[in-house]
Each structure stands twice: as structure tokens, then as C-alpha cells.
Enzyme design. Structure first.
Site, mmCIF file in Angstrom:
data_model
loop_
_atom_site.group_PDB
_atom_site.id
_atom_site.type_symbol
_atom_site.label_atom_id
_atom_site.label_comp_id
_atom_site.label_asym_id
_atom_site.label_seq_id
_atom_site.Cartn_x
_atom_site.Cartn_y
_atom_site.Cartn_z
ATOM 1 N N GLY A 40 0.881 -1.139 0.068
ATOM 2 C CA GLY A 40 0.069 -0.075 -0.004
ATOM 3 C C GLY A 40 0.807 1.235 0.044
ATOM 4 O O GLY A 40 0.476 2.215 -1.026
ATOM 5 N N ASP A 61 10.432 -7.154 -0.381
ATOM 6 C CA ASP A 61 9.266 -7.831 -0.102
ATOM 7 C C ASP A 61 9.340 -9.358 -0.728
ATOM 8 O O ASP A 61 10.133 -9.764 -1.628
ATOM 9 C CB ASP A 61 8.080 -7.087 -1.200
ATOM 10 C CG ASP A 61 6.604 -7.417 -0.490
ATOM 11 O OD1 ASP A 61 6.416 -8.553 -0.306
ATOM 12 O OD2 ASP A 61 5.842 -6.252 -0.195
ATOM 13 N N SER A 68 -7.275 -9.135 -3.145
ATOM 14 C CA SER A 68 -7.473 -8.054 -2.311
ATOM 15 C C SER A 68 -6.383 -6.740 -2.132
ATOM 16 O O SER A 68 -6.827 -5.973 -1.404
ATOM 17 C CB SER A 68 -7.705 -8.727 -0.780
ATOM 18 O OG SER A 68 -6.234 -9.209 -0.415
ATOM 19 N N LEU A 70 -5.524 -5.090 -4.774
ATOM 20 C CA LEU A 70 -5.584 -4.271 -5.536
ATOM 21 C C LEU A 70 -6.527 -2.931 -5.365
ATOM 22 O O LEU A 70 -6.518 -1.965 -5.970
ATOM 23 C CB LEU A 70 -6.307 -4.845 -6.895
ATOM 24 C CG LEU A 70 -5.574 -5.991 -7.464
ATOM 25 C CD1 LEU A 70 -6.236 -6.375 -8.863
ATOM 26 C CD2 LEU A 70 -3.981 -5.594 -7.754
ATOM 27 N N GLN A 71 -7.043 -2.899 -4.060
ATOM 28 C CA GLN A 71 -8.051 -2.025 -3.863
ATOM 29 C C GLN A 71 -7.167 -0.662 -3.207
ATOM 30 O O GLN A 71 -7.537 0.497 -3.259
ATOM 31 C CB GLN A 71 -8.843 -2.355 -2.368
ATOM 32 C CG GLN A 71 -9.441 -1.287 -1.670
ATOM 33 C CD GLN A 71 -8.749 -1.227 -0.557
ATOM 34 O OE1 GLN A 71 -7.795 -1.677 0.139
ATOM 35 N NE2 GLN A 71 -9.710 -0.487 0.676
ATOM 36 N N LYS A 85 5.305 -9.832 -6.161
ATOM 37 C CA LYS A 85 5.054 -8.166 -6.151
ATOM 38 C C LYS A 85 6.382 -7.562 -6.454
ATOM 39 O O LYS A 85 6.145 -6.482 -7.111
ATOM 40 C CB LYS A 85 4.774 -7.872 -4.713
ATOM 41 C CG LYS A 85 3.506 -8.204 -4.084
ATOM 42 C CD LYS A 85 3.015 -7.523 -2.944
ATOM 43 C CE LYS A 85 1.698 -7.892 -2.350
ATOM 44 N NZ LYS A 85 1.372 -7.238 -1.181
ATOM 45 N N CYS A 187 -4.308 -4.054 9.200
ATOM 46 C CA CYS A 187 -5.419 -3.737 8.253
ATOM 47 C C CYS A 187 -6.385 -4.734 7.771
ATOM 48 O O CYS A 187 -7.507 -4.300 7.354
ATOM 49 C CB CYS A 187 -4.629 -3.020 7.147
ATOM 50 S SG CYS A 187 -3.864 -1.354 7.399
ATOM 51 N N CYS A 340 -12.357 -15.541 14.443
ATOM 52 C CA CYS A 340 -12.400 -14.464 13.646
ATOM 53 C C CYS A 340 -12.088 -14.470 12.393
ATOM 54 O O CYS A 340 -12.452 -15.247 11.684
ATOM 55 C CB CYS A 340 -11.600 -13.394 14.826
ATOM 56 S SG CYS A 340 -9.707 -13.810 14.522
#
Length: 382
Positions: A40, A61, A68, A70-71, A85, A187, A340
């Protein structure tokens, strides 16, 4: 180093700024900047630093592109899903500016490799999303006397500052101790506005350019706080802690340590904590198939429960659990399996239940995300 005719054209808007000019642009082209993370924050950082003409961008990385991502991770596209990546980032960065050399470090940064990786760069930009890596990067930068441009994001809020060894405070001066494990959701658990890392990443990139060129007033000793919902910025003054174990007058941390243990990620007797009992999603499915008498406790938030749920589960958000233990009395001597999204909140729930006298409690490793991936793909993954 002389600029080529093409470079005069490419960087013309910099060249006519007295604060940058040709001398400043040459500094940018000679600079070596290390980005920790190509996600991000790393996305706007990589693109804008390349566009600005930073000569060498190092990327650390080890992940692959997921849908998920790409947002918010604008370095990557649909065509990159499932690919490295680093490869995706290199393609976009080189497409932005062929002047920029991309150095890929396809590893998880650790105490074993951090000093070696960071040593070859002029400054470091922290785009990580977990506490062990933030403390690791901070300590390595202090030990190597490298500027560390810090940024973090969560939900609708972000922050940024510059940690400059021997000049201002470091990350440990701001956060002397990490929060208890699971106390601060990631996040992935708490969510993040997709545009938010663009704002914070651009602020970090701005600070990097200022430091390289040597202009303006860097965010040394100042923490910039951004609230997207209120569209407001605040600045807090930071002070160097003379008793800081890393950058203080008498440092006690003189080499890199085990940061997962320091942050409590490794749970065990070394930190005086008991192991949290866990079961796999396959064990949970077997219990459900056998129709065993147990309570499946969902400790996520109601809006998450509306997105995806395991049939038969009872919803009690982990933040309400302490006040709603009476609802679980009939299961005090029976089994309770808590889940969760990923496993962090359910671990906290199990710890609370154990302290409250419940004996047969388990946390589902990987949470409902693992259930969706490994057991029932019809359950939406978010």
C-alpha cells in the site's frame, strides 16, 4: 554527471525550481533509496520516487499479488495476481522511468539480513504493516546512521515522520514498548480506505526528495497525523528520549535482537505467557460433521458477520465478550471454539475465557479466511 537532452526534458519542472535545480536533480539521480514493502505505501512511493528521478530504488518484499491488494496497491494490476510483487513493481517502475534502477530483495527482512541490505542505501522508507518489522527497521537504521522515513495507516487515519539518527527521536522514542499481541488489529482485520496509503505514501516520498536534495524542513521531531474522515492534519512534537535503549545517551541495544519475541509474537514461557489452544479448520469441520455438542463463537464485528459466516455460529464481538460472559454459562463445562477473520481476535477471546474459568476453549487457526480457502470456498473471502 551531465544530464542528457531527454533528462532535461523529463525533469524540466524540477530544473526550474530554484530549490531543486540541476544540482538537486543530479542528487536525485545519484540517490539510493530502500523501500521496505511493495504494498500500500510502497506503491505511491515507488511510482513517485521513480517519476522524480531517484536513480536506484531497492525493494524488499517476499509476497505475491493477491486480488485483495488491488484496492490500494496501485503498483499492481489484475494481470499480476499470483505473481511476485517485486516483479510487478519493477515492471511499473521501469515503465514510469527507465532512468531508475530497481534492486529486488525477495526476502523477509530480519535480524540476519537487515544490516547487510540497508547498508548500501542512502535512506530507508518504512512501508511495513507490523510491529516487529518496524522495530527492526528502526534499530537497524539507528545502528547504521541511516534516515528512516516512517509511515503507517489504519482504517481512515495515517501518520508520518522522519527518524534521523543523532538529530531527532527514533521509533522507540515514540513507542517505547510494543502493544500486547492482538491488541492492535491489522489492516486485514480492521480495514483501510484504499486511497489512504496514497496520501501517506506521497508524504513519505516528499520527505525523501527533500532529504536527498537538501531543501525544506523535514519532519524530524514532528509526527504528522492525517484523518481522512475529517480531512484534517495535525502535527505533534516528538522529543528524543535520552534514556532510549537504542538512540539514547547510554544505549543498551547495540545489535539487532529477536523482534518477534520482543513484540510478543512468539508466545511461550520465555515471556511468561501460556500457549493459546488452537484447532485447524479441518478439525473444526470434523467436529461439525460429527454434530458434536460445542459452541462455535464468532468474535468478529457485526458488519463482518454480514459478509461471511459459518452456519451455526454465535456472534459476540471480542470487545463485548467480557460483559457478555453470562450468555456462555451453559457452556462453562462444554467446548467453545472461537474464530475471527485471521486468528488474532479469537486468540484474545480464548485467553479471556481461560482467565474467566472456562476450561475447554480453542481458537481456530487462520480464522474464517482459512475456512474459506481450505474448507468452503463458497464463504466469501474479504
Amino acid at each position: 554527471m551531465n544530464l542528457t537532452p531527454e533528462q532535461y526534458s523529463r525533469y524540466s519542472r524540477h530544473l526550474i525550481l530554484p530549490e531543486i535545480g540541476e544540482a538537486g536533480q543530479k542528487k536525485l539521480l545519484a540517490a539510493k533509496v530502500l523501500l521496505i514493502g511493495a504494498g500500500g505505501l510502497g506503491s505511491p512511493l515507488g511510482l513517485y520516487l521513480a517519476a522524480a528521478g531517484v536513480g536506484t530504488i531497492g525493494l524488499v518484499d517476499f509476497d505475491v499479488v493477491d486480488l485483495s491488494n488491488l484496492q490500494r496497491q496501485i503498483l499492481h494490476t489484475n494481470d499480476d495476481i499470483g505473481k511476485s510483487k517485486l516483479d510487478s513493481a519493477e515492471k511499473r517502475i521501469k515503465g514510469m522511468n527507465p532512468d531508475t534502477k530497481v534492486v529486488k530483495h525477495p526476502v523477509k527482512i530480519s535480524s540476519d539480513n537487515a544490516l547487510e541490505i540497508i547498508q548500501g542505501y542512502d535512506l530507508v522508507i518504512d512501508g511495513t504493516d507490523n510491529f516487529p518489522t518496524r522495530y527492526l527497521v528502526n534499530d537497524a537504521c539507528v545502528l547504521l546512521n541511516k534516515p528512516n522515513i516512517y509511515g503507517s495507516i489504519f482504517r481512515f487515519e495515517g501518520q508520518a515522520t522522519v527518524f534521523m539518527p543523532k538529530t531527532g527521536p527514533c521509533y522507540r522514542c515514540l513507542y517505547p514498548e510494543p502493544p500486547p499481541p492482538g491488541m492492535v488489529p491489522s489492516c486485514a482485520e480492521g480495514g483501510v480506505l484504499g486511497i489512504l496509503p496514497g496520501v501517506i505514501g506521497v508524504l513519505q516520498a516528499t520527505e525523501a526528495v527533500k532529504l536527498i536534495v537538501g531543501t525544506g524542513e523535514p519532519l524530524i521531531g514532528r509526527l504528522l497525523l492525517y484523518d481522512a474522515l475529517k480531512m484534517s492534519f495535525r502535527t505533534l512534537r516528538l522529543r528524543r528520549d535520552k534514556n532510549c535503549p537504542v538512540c539514547g545517551d547510554h544505549p543498551t541495544v547495540t545489535k539487532l535482537i529477536d523482534y518477534e519475541e520482543f513484540c510478543g509474537v512468539k508466545r511461550g514461557e520465555s515471556r511468561g505467557e501460556s500457549m493459546i489452544p488452537e484447532i485447524s479448520v479441518f478439525d473444526l469441520k470434523a467436529k461439525l460433521d460429527r454434530k458434536e455438542d460445542f459452541l462455535l463463537l464468532d468474535v468478529r464485528e457485526p458488519h463482518e458477520y454480514q459478509i461471511a459466516k459459518i452456519p451455526g455460529s454465535k456472534l459476540i464481538p471480542v470487545g463485548q465478550l467480557a460483559d457478555r460472559l453470562s450468555e456462555l454459562e451453559s457452556y462453562r463445562d462444554k467446548e467453545i471454539v472461537a474464530h475471527c477473520k485471521l486468528g488474532g481476535r479469537s486468540s484474545r477471546a480464548v485467553e479471556l475465557l481461560l482467565k474467566s474459568g472456562f476450561k475447554k476453549v480453542w481458537s481456530v487457526a487462520g480464522g474464517i479466511s482459512a475456512w474459506s480457502s481450505q474448507v468452503d470456498p463458497s464463504v466469501p473471502k474479504y
